[in-house]
Design an enzyme around this catalytic site. Structure first.
Site, PDB file in Angstrom:
ATOM      1  N   ASP A  60      45.804  39.159  48.701  1.00 37.57           N
ATOM      2  CA  ASP A  60      46.149  37.933  47.978  1.00 37.57           C
ATOM      3  C   ASP A  60      46.140  38.148  46.466  1.00 37.57           C
ATOM      4  O   ASP A  60      45.524  39.071  45.948  1.00 37.57           O
ATOM      5  CB  ASP A  60      45.202  36.790  48.355  1.00 37.57           C
ATOM      6  CG  ASP A  60      43.737  37.135  48.118  1.00 37.57           C
ATOM      7  OD1 ASP A  60      43.354  38.304  48.343  1.00 37.57           O
ATOM      8  OD2 ASP A  60      42.969  36.244  47.719  1.00 37.57           O
ATOM      9  N   HIS A 117      41.383  40.103  36.561  1.00 39.41           N
ATOM     10  CA  HIS A 117      41.714  38.695  36.331  1.00 39.41           C
ATOM     11  C   HIS A 117      42.234  38.460  34.906  1.00 39.41           C
ATOM     12  O   HIS A 117      42.204  37.335  34.415  1.00 39.41           O
ATOM     13  CB  HIS A 117      40.513  37.784  36.632  1.00 39.41           C
ATOM     14  CG  HIS A 117      40.090  37.801  38.064  1.00 39.41           C
ATOM     15  ND1 HIS A 117      39.522  36.711  38.697  1.00 39.41           N
ATOM     16  CD2 HIS A 117      40.147  38.773  39.015  1.00 39.41           C
ATOM     17  CE1 HIS A 117      39.261  37.020  39.959  1.00 39.41           C
ATOM     18  NE2 HIS A 117      39.633  38.274  40.170  1.00 39.41           N
ATOM     19  N   GLU A 131      40.983  36.714  49.794  1.00 38.97           N
ATOM     20  CA  GLU A 131      39.657  37.146  49.326  1.00 38.97           C
ATOM     21  C   GLU A 131      39.229  36.362  48.094  1.00 38.97           C
ATOM     22  O   GLU A 131      38.038  36.161  47.869  1.00 38.97           O
ATOM     23  CB  GLU A 131      39.676  38.651  49.011  1.00 38.97           C
ATOM     24  CG  GLU A 131      38.324  39.224  48.641  1.00 38.97           C
ATOM     25  CD  GLU A 131      37.907  38.999  47.186  1.00 38.97           C
ATOM     26  OE1 GLU A 131      36.695  38.861  46.928  1.00 38.97           O
ATOM     27  OE2 GLU A 131      38.791  38.955  46.312  1.00 38.97           O
ATOM     28  N   GLU A 132      40.197  35.917  47.299  1.00 36.75           N
ATOM     29  CA  GLU A 132      39.894  35.343  45.989  1.00 36.75           C
ATOM     30  C   GLU A 132      39.380  33.909  46.029  1.00 36.75           C
ATOM     31  O   GLU A 132      38.865  33.421  45.034  1.00 36.75           O
ATOM     32  CB  GLU A 132      41.150  35.385  45.094  1.00 36.75           C
ATOM     33  CG  GLU A 132      41.624  36.790  44.733  1.00 36.75           C
ATOM     34  CD  GLU A 132      40.730  37.478  43.714  1.00 36.75           C
ATOM     35  OE1 GLU A 132      39.725  36.874  43.289  1.00 36.75           O
ATOM     36  OE2 GLU A 132      41.049  38.625  43.349  1.00 36.75           O
TER      37      GLU A 132
END
Length: 395
Positions: free
Chosen positions: A84, A367, A142-143
């Protein structure tokens, strides 16, 4: 060490161009957590092309699980990658820049998936040399809490699996380095919301009000005593307030205030203590100052806790791949990962593989809108995981 393990590096080198092409395709067409459609479909189709014995789609929602049976009987080991992306605008000026506005792979999941696909293709081609079964777990979401791992485990992704290994490419670690350690290496990741009620009024007559901003400011200060006064100084805990919203005008005392934040820890007992003390301090501070406060506490991913035997398998594999001088003992990080749910089900280990290289523009943190990796790291990660899996099956 099997002859296949010894040849993995060279075999991956032969697949490098294909692995890079996959990664750049995923990078251009990222999909957010719980909204992945084309990515898992492509992964499943490739696994079928590789000749996998079984390929399951929509596992736990949007995950993909591929099973590869070796030519000889034995145990079963799993390898995991996530796929993802994040709600971040890609600001890199590269040919493979994200084509989806406001969405990008800013954490390396595109590379995790591509490297594991390359390994899957090689092992499928040499399956007769494998003793046992290898399950490839390609995970969605996962995020974003609650994450995809827990749902995939509940949907039998690890049924019959004896151990699991996973890797994270890490931009703050130079390419060519590998970090691994036994025990807790990533934290429990909990978040909270605090809503404060006071009594608003004119800024010139504070005596007639209960200032929610002052209460909030006092709460921000007081909850820091959880770390400084409630937890053993030799243990780890972090309490962070990330947002603080109140008021609409300069001369009006706000009647309400809302804050959000995160509490990170490693030990279950510290996690429990942190939640309890946070609630006590928030409610008591507000009451002491004439207001009230409500805490909503959401438990996120548990700590990633590598089992000792499996961490040693990974360390030995990494020694063969990058050499002793480049294998480091990982220092625990307060970041979180839902790989932890797999480790609650079976033994295993999670390894960090360096992907930073300023000469290739890979110098920004995860990020970040300029995030990128040294793509050579995908081959290192895949080889470490492949050697770890084969070692586990053979021993």
């Amino acid at each position: 060490m099997s002859t296949l393990a010894a040849r993995l590096g060279a075999l991956l080198q032969e697949q490098e161009q294909q692995i890079v092409e996959w990664r750049r395709h995923f990078h251009q067409y990222p999909e957010l957590s719980f909204h992945e459609e084309k990515t898992p479909a492509m992964v499943a189709e490739l696994l079928r092309q590789f000749g996998f014995d079984d390929v399951r789609e929509k596992v736990g929602g949007r995950g993909v699980v591929g099973t590869l049976k070796g030519g000889q009987p034995g145990k079963t080991v799993a390898l995991r990658a996530d796929f993802d992306a994040l709600p971040i605008q890609d600001l890199k000026e590269v040919p493979y820049k994200s084509k989806v506005p406001g969405v990008m792979h800013a954490c390396g999941h595109d590379a995790h998936t591509s490297g594991l696909l390359g390994l899957a293709k090689i092992l499928a081609h040499h399956r007769e040399e494998i003793k046992g079964t290898i399950v490839f777990v390609f995970q969605h979401a996962e995020e974003e809490n609650p994450g995809g791992a827990i749902a995939m485990v509940e949907d039998s992704a690890l049924d019959g699996v004896d151990a699991i290994f996973g890797a994270h490419l890490w931009s703050s670690l130079p390419a060519g380095k590998v970090e691994i350690a036994a025990g807790p290496i990533m934290a429990n990741t909990d978040d909270f919301t605090i809503e404060i009620k006071g009594k608003g009024g004119h800024g010139a007559v504070p005596q007639e009000t209960v200032d929610s901003i002052v209460i909030g400011a006092q709460i921000v200060n007081n909850i820091q005593t959880i770390a400084s006064r409630n937890v053993d100084p030799l243990e780890s805990v972090v309490v962070t307030v990330g947002t603080f919203h109140a008021g609409d005008n300069f001369n009006v005392i706000a009647s309400t205030c809302k804050m959000t934040g995160t509490l990170r820890s490693f030990l279950p007992e510290i996690r429990d203590l942190g939640e309890r003390r946070l609630r006590e301090i928030v409610e008591a501070t507000a009451a002491m100052m004439g207001g009230s406060a409500v805490l909503e506490y959401d438990r996120g991913y548990p700590a990633v806790d590598n089992t000792e035997a499996e961490a040693e398998i990974v360390r030995q594999a990494a020694l063969q791949v990058v050499g002793e001088e480049n294998v480091l003992k990982m220092k625990p990080t307060m970041g979180g990962e839902d790989f932890s749910y797999y480790l609650q089900k079976v033994p295993g280990a999670y390894v960090f593989v360096g992907a930073g290289n300023p000469d290739k523009g890979a110098e920004y943190p995860h990020h970040h809108p300029m995030f990128d990796i040294d793509e050579k790291a995908m081959l290192i990660s895949a080889e470490v995981l492949g050697r770890s899996a084969l070692s586990f099956l053979e021993n």
